[in-house]
Motif scaffolding. Structure first.
Motif, PDB file in Angstrom:
ATOM      1  N   ASP A   1     -18.472 -13.860 -13.328  1.00 19.06           N
ATOM      2  CA  ASP A   1     -17.567 -13.967 -11.940  1.00 19.06           C
ATOM      3  C   ASP A   1     -18.385 -14.637 -11.116  1.00 19.06           C
ATOM      4  OD1 ASP A   1     -15.295 -13.662 -10.434  1.00 19.06           O
ATOM      5  OD2 ASP A   1     -16.514 -12.326  -9.291  1.00 19.06           O
TER       6      ASP A   1
ATOM      7  N   GLY B   1      -8.987 -19.429 -17.475  1.00 15.53           N
ATOM      8  CA  GLY B   1      -8.873 -19.917 -16.243  1.00 15.53           C
ATOM      9  C   GLY B   1     -10.425 -20.436 -15.505  1.00 15.53           C
ATOM     10  N   ARG B   2     -11.682 -19.693 -16.290  1.00 14.74           N
ATOM     11  CA  ARG B   2     -12.680 -20.107 -15.879  1.00 14.74           C
ATOM     12  C   ARG B   2     -13.674 -21.182 -16.627  1.00 14.74           C
ATOM     13  NH1 ARG B   2     -14.546 -15.694 -11.980  1.00 14.74           N
ATOM     14  NH2 ARG B   2     -12.661 -15.421 -10.864  1.00 14.74           N
ATOM     15  N   THR B   3     -14.524 -21.850 -16.167  1.00 17.73           N
ATOM     16  CA  THR B   3     -14.972 -22.897 -16.541  1.00 17.73           C
ATOM     17  C   THR B   3     -16.678 -22.899 -16.248  1.00 17.73           C
ATOM     18  OG1 THR B   3     -14.761 -24.479 -14.895  1.00 17.73           O
ATOM     19  CG2 THR B   3     -13.308 -24.642 -16.499  1.00 17.73           C
TER      20      THR B   3
ATOM     21  N   GLY C   1     -18.441 -26.947 -12.829  1.00 18.62           N
ATOM     22  CA  GLY C   1     -17.499 -27.746 -12.021  1.00 18.62           C
ATOM     23  C   GLY C   1     -18.197 -28.802 -11.011  1.00 18.62           C
TER      24      GLY C   1
ATOM     25  N   ASN D   1     -12.839 -28.508 -11.399  1.00 16.23           N
ATOM     26  CA  ASN D   1     -12.970 -27.072 -11.609  1.00 16.23           C
ATOM     27  C   ASN D   1     -14.007 -26.585 -10.492  1.00 16.23           C
ATOM     28  OD1 ASN D   1     -11.593 -26.696 -13.843  1.00 16.23           O
ATOM     29  ND2 ASN D   1     -13.157 -27.696 -15.096  1.00 16.23           N
TER      30      ASN D   1
ATOM     31  N   LEU E   1     -13.636 -24.548  -7.929  1.00 17.21           N
ATOM     32  CA  LEU E   1     -13.673 -23.088  -7.484  1.00 17.21           C
ATOM     33  C   LEU E   1     -13.238 -22.294  -8.666  1.00 17.21           C
ATOM     34  CD1 LEU E   1     -11.411 -23.498  -4.521  1.00 17.21           C
ATOM     35  CD2 LEU E   1     -13.880 -23.450  -4.634  1.00 17.21           C
ATOM     36  N   ASN E   2     -13.159 -22.660  -9.897  1.00 17.55           N
ATOM     37  CA  ASN E   2     -13.015 -22.071 -11.326  1.00 17.55           C
ATOM     38  C   ASN E   2     -14.381 -22.018 -12.032  1.00 17.55           C
ATOM     39  OD1 ASN E   2     -10.438 -21.446 -10.644  1.00 17.55           O
ATOM     40  ND2 ASN E   2      -9.836 -23.619 -11.664  1.00 17.55           N
ATOM     41  N   SER E   3     -15.400 -22.498 -11.626  1.00 18.52           N
ATOM     42  CA  SER E   3     -16.633 -22.526 -12.392  1.00 18.52           C
ATOM     43  C   SER E   3     -17.638 -21.479 -11.778  1.00 18.52           C
ATOM     44  CB  SER E   3     -17.198 -24.105 -12.190  1.00 18.52           C
ATOM     45  OG  SER E   3     -17.526 -24.418 -10.977  1.00 18.52           O
ATOM     46  N   GLN E   4     -18.677 -21.501 -12.832  1.00 18.48           N
ATOM     47  CA  GLN E   4     -19.628 -20.471 -12.585  1.00 18.48           C
ATOM     48  C   GLN E   4     -20.857 -21.543 -11.928  1.00 18.48           C
ATOM     49  OE1 GLN E   4     -19.884 -17.313 -15.864  1.00 18.48           O
ATOM     50  NE2 GLN E   4     -20.788 -16.761 -13.971  1.00 18.48           N
TER      51      GLN E   4
ATOM     52  N   ARG F   1     -11.261 -19.721   1.542  1.00 19.95           N
ATOM     53  CA  ARG F   1     -12.276 -20.106   0.521  1.00 19.95           C
ATOM     54  C   ARG F   1     -13.067 -18.744   0.565  1.00 19.95           C
ATOM     55  NH1 ARG F   1      -8.845 -22.507  -2.170  1.00 19.95           N
ATOM     56  NH2 ARG F   1      -8.469 -24.929  -2.050  1.00 19.95           N
TER      57      ARG F   1
ATOM     58  N   TRP G   1     -13.877 -16.929  -2.479  1.00 20.74           N
ATOM     59  CA  TRP G   1     -14.848 -17.746  -3.682  1.00 20.74           C
ATOM     60  C   TRP G   1     -16.149 -17.791  -2.915  1.00 20.74           C
ATOM     61  CZ3 TRP G   1     -17.941 -21.804  -2.501  1.00 20.74           C
ATOM     62  CH2 TRP G   1     -18.568 -22.574  -3.742  1.00 20.74           C
TER      63      TRP G   1
END
Length: 171
Positions: free
Chosen positions: A47, A78-80, A83, A92, A94-97, A115, A118
């Motif tokens: 996360d 849903g995570r990559t 991004g 990506n 907001l979905n990336s680490q 946001r 996030w």
């Protein structure tokens, strides 16, 4: 791999979740420290986010490709891993680490009320090639970014005229 004194000190800083201003010549280990920081965040959770702030959008693609090739990790749906976010391109974000972005887009994310969930996931911020950044966007802009982030950061530069101004910021 044999680490030089600078690299060992930087890894200790990252391991302790501390901030640092790194002023060192090209090819002296600054990039190694930033990859170590990314690896630490990736290793600790699925996360947490590390944000890499590049000086220009041309650098964003290069760094994103390097990160994508360097790290592999299975993430929840849903995570990559990586991004990118510039004014012209968003993938990506907001979905990336690991988010690779430019200063003005990072500011947009930090200040957007919707946001903030996030923003709370950010574990580290890496500001690369800071010696170029003041020329493009001005000192006041960078002061704002340094004030509003709420996590440890690394500031990387080959040359900063007065690094003490950054290390004493907020005192």
């Amino acid at each position: 791999m044999v680490l030089c004194t600078l690299q060992r000190e930087l890894l200790d800083v990252v391991d302790k979740n501390e901030s640092a201003v790194i002023v060192a010549p090209t090819s002296s280990g600054k990039t190694y420290a930033s990859y170590y920081c990314m690896e630490k965040v990736l290793r600790e959770s699925d996360d947490g986010v590390v944000v890499y702030v590049a000086p220009a959008k041309a650098v964003v693609g290069q760094v994103a490709a390097s990160v994508q090739n360097r790290f592999t990790k299975r993430l929840p749906a849903g995570r990559t891993l990586c991004g990118a976010f510039t004014r012209d391109y968003r993938h990506n974000a907001l979905n990336s680490q690991v988010l690779i972005t430019v200063p003005e887009c990072f500011e947009i994310l930090l200040l957007a009320p919707h946001r903030q969930k996030w923003v709370k996931r950010i574990r580290y911020v890496i500001f690369d090639e800071v010696h170029y950044l003041g020329r493009e966007v001005g000192v006041k802009f960078w002061e704002l970014l340094f004030v509003i982030i709420r996590c440890p950061f690394l500031i990387l530069s080959a040359t900063i005229d007065n690094p003490d101004l950054l290390t004493n910021y907020g005192d």
